[in-house]
Motif scaffolding. Structure first.
Motif, PDB file in Angstrom:
ATOM      1  N   VAL A  92     -14.152   1.761  -3.818  1.00 15.09           N
ATOM      2  CA  VAL A  92     -15.200   2.543  -3.161  1.00 15.09           C
ATOM      3  C   VAL A  92     -15.672   1.927  -1.844  1.00 15.09           C
ATOM      4  CG1 VAL A  92     -15.987   3.457  -5.369  1.00 15.09           C
ATOM      5  CG2 VAL A  92     -17.090   1.414  -4.433  1.00 15.09           C
ATOM      6  N   ALA A  93     -15.351   0.662  -1.610  1.00 14.22           N
ATOM      7  CA  ALA A  93     -15.772  -0.007  -0.378  1.00 14.22           C
ATOM      8  C   ALA A  93     -14.676   0.140   0.678  1.00 14.22           C
ATOM      9  CB  ALA A  93     -16.076  -1.487  -0.640  1.00 14.22           C
ATOM     10  N   ASP A  94     -14.968   0.891   1.725  1.00 15.35           N
ATOM     11  CA  ASP A  94     -13.967   1.141   2.763  1.00 15.35           C
ATOM     12  C   ASP A  94     -13.470  -0.144   3.413  1.00 15.35           C
ATOM     13  OD1 ASP A  94     -14.110   3.859   2.337  1.00 15.35           O
ATOM     14  OD2 ASP A  94     -15.670   4.174   3.859  1.00 15.35           O
ATOM     15  N   ALA A  95     -14.360  -1.144   3.500  1.00 14.53           N
ATOM     16  CA  ALA A  95     -13.988  -2.395   4.152  1.00 14.53           C
ATOM     17  C   ALA A  95     -12.989  -3.199   3.326  1.00 14.53           C
ATOM     18  CB  ALA A  95     -15.239  -3.253   4.399  1.00 14.53           C
TER      19      ALA A  95
ATOM     20  N   ARG B 172      -1.017  -5.480   1.173  1.00 10.37           N
ATOM     21  CA  ARG B 172      -2.421  -5.741   0.856  1.00 10.37           C
ATOM     22  C   ARG B 172      -2.516  -7.038   0.079  1.00 10.37           C
ATOM     23  NH1 ARG B 172      -5.055  -0.832  -2.086  1.00 10.37           N
ATOM     24  NH2 ARG B 172      -3.035  -0.725  -3.148  1.00 10.37           N
TER      25      ARG B 172
ATOM     26  N   LYS C 249     -10.769  -1.578   0.454  1.00 14.85           N
ATOM     27  CA  LYS C 249      -9.667  -0.913  -0.242  1.00 14.85           C
ATOM     28  C   LYS C 249      -8.380  -0.803   0.558  1.00 14.85           C
ATOM     29  CE  LYS C 249     -11.422   3.735   0.832  1.00 14.85           C
ATOM     30  NZ  LYS C 249     -11.952   4.978   0.221  1.00 14.85           N
ATOM     31  N   ASP C 250      -8.446  -0.811   1.883  1.00 17.60           N
ATOM     32  CA  ASP C 250      -7.221  -0.681   2.670  1.00 17.60           C
ATOM     33  C   ASP C 250      -6.491  -1.996   2.872  1.00 17.60           C
ATOM     34  OD1 ASP C 250      -7.458   2.032   2.965  1.00 17.60           O
ATOM     35  OD2 ASP C 250      -8.649   1.896   4.799  1.00 17.60           O
ATOM     36  N   SER C 251      -7.140  -3.121   2.548  1.00 23.30           N
ATOM     37  CA  SER C 251      -6.525  -4.418   2.827  1.00 23.30           C
ATOM     38  C   SER C 251      -6.357  -5.302   1.606  1.00 23.30           C
ATOM     39  CB  SER C 251      -7.362  -5.184   3.872  1.00 23.30           C
ATOM     40  OG  SER C 251      -7.443  -4.470   5.084  1.00 23.30           O
TER      41      SER C 251
ATOM     42  N   HIS D 106       0.860  -1.179   0.000  1.00 18.61           N
ATOM     43  CA  HIS D 106       0.000   0.000   0.000  1.00 18.61           C
ATOM     44  C   HIS D 106       0.896   1.229   0.000  1.00 18.61           C
ATOM     45  CE1 HIS D 106      -3.061   2.857   1.534  1.00 18.61           C
ATOM     46  NE2 HIS D 106      -3.912   2.017   1.010  1.00 18.61           N
TER      47      HIS D 106
ATOM     48  N   ASP E 268     -14.454  -8.499   2.747  1.00 19.68           N
ATOM     49  CA  ASP E 268     -14.234  -7.963   4.095  1.00 19.68           C
ATOM     50  C   ASP E 268     -13.826  -9.091   5.050  1.00 19.68           C
ATOM     51  OD1 ASP E 268     -14.203  -6.117   6.183  1.00 19.68           O
ATOM     52  OD2 ASP E 268     -16.296  -6.543   6.704  1.00 19.68           O
TER      53      ASP E 268
END
Length: 330
Positions: free
Chosen positions: A120-123, A13, A125-127, A7, A89
């Motif tokens: 767009v899905a916060d659950a 990720r 995109k960070d992982s 990331h 998720d």
């Protein structure tokens, strides 16, 4: 994990590869080839099928290092997109012991809404990182598929890596024409020729080919919410039969259908309890191309039920049910 899996702030990720392509292009075969390869990776496989049951899910090889998640109650690009987000998720919690995610879309999926899920899905995109869109192309039927399906065009145009598959079944002229057509739709994608979806997995996994900036240049509305509507004339149904199937009767019947309804009969597939065979018989057809092969032995406590999935345009379920019933014996 490669440096490309990092990331921006340094956190690893999980890379996700989306495998798309029109009906019968070889997506499940590619996934099985990947799972069979000696790569030592822990991989989760998400299979989305256009139909009431998942035949493809039954055909994905069982592997101790692979986890299989099946969606057959809709299409990832629209009705079950929320299920995809929920599954991703859940998988993100396995960061550290999961090396990758493979997502097989339906043959009628619009790729853009699937791709936007990763941004767009916060659950998610960070992982989880969208590594590449890999599109399978049927060298024999490409032109007809593109003419009949806007989704087939979108799949080619949106891809990062394109496998022109079934080169063993196509003529050299068909392969050349397919590459010319593909390149006209997508001048930037990496193209490989394959037979039976066989390819070095390093060319399709961990390639770091998805470029968000490039996709936004092609489609500035890419990340915006938009509805995808499938052609209402295109549908699927499943036929089931508890009596054994006579494969000779079935072949003659399907050949007749292919001759009379070939343009509307996109894809058929099934697992049969066939007379004279101890194994399950796996049947697949894409327009005029058909294959039938023995699979594993039936389990002792397994119901020997034949299941036949039909996908096409303006098809009469009752007509097909009557014909399939005539293929049964006993």
């Amino acid at each position: 994990m490669s440096a490309g899996a990092q990331h921006e702030d340094g956190r690893d990720r999980i890379p996700a590869t989306v495998i798309t392509g029109f009906l019968g292009s070889g997506k499940t075969t590619l996934i099985n080839n990947i799972l069979h390869a000696q790569h030592g990776k822990n991989i989760a496989v998400i299979v989305n099928e256009f139909g009431e049951i998942s035949i493809d899910g039954q055909l994905v090889v069982k592997d101790e290092q692979a986890e299989l998640v099946e969606f057959n109650n809709g299409c990832l690009c629209c009705t079950v997109r929320g299920d995809l987000i929920e599954t991703l998720d859940r998988l993100r919690t396995r960061k550290g012991d999961l090396d990758g995610i493979l997502i097989e879309t339906t043959g009628l999926a619009d790729p853009a809404p699937v791709a936007s899920t990763f941004f767009v899905a916060d659950a998610v995109k960070d992982s989880i990182r969208l590594d590449a869109f890999v599109t399978m192309v049927d060298a024999v039927n490409l032109e007809m598929n593109l003419e009949q399906s806007g989704e087939a065009v979108e799949q080619v145009a949106f891809s990062d890596v394109i496998l022109i598959n079934k080169t063993d079944l196509a003529s050299p002229e068909q392969v050349k024409a397919a590459e010319t057509r593909v390149r006209a739709l997508n001048p930037l994608a990496k193209i490989h020729h394959t037979a039976n979806a066989e390819i070095d997995i390093a060319k399709v996994i961990g390639v770091g080919a998805f470029d968000l900036v490039q996709k936004l240049e092609v489609d500035p509305e890419f990340l915006n919410e938009h509805e995808h509507e499938h052609d209402r004339a295109v549908g699927s149904f499943i036929l089931e039969e508890s009596r054994p199937i006579d494969v000779n009767r079935f072949s003659l019947w399907l050949n007749e259908l292919a001759q009379t309804r070939g343009e509307d009969l996109y894809r058929t597939k099934g697992v049969f309890n066939a007379r004279g065979f101890r194994e399950r018989i796996v049947f697949q057809s894409v327009r005029m191309l058909t294959t039938m092969r023995p699979d594993r032995l039936w389990e002792e406590d397994e119901a020997r039920l034949s299941q036949f999935v039909v996908i096409g345009k303006n098809l009469d379920r009752a007509e097909f049910a009557e014909g399939f019933a005539r293929c049964a014996v006993g």
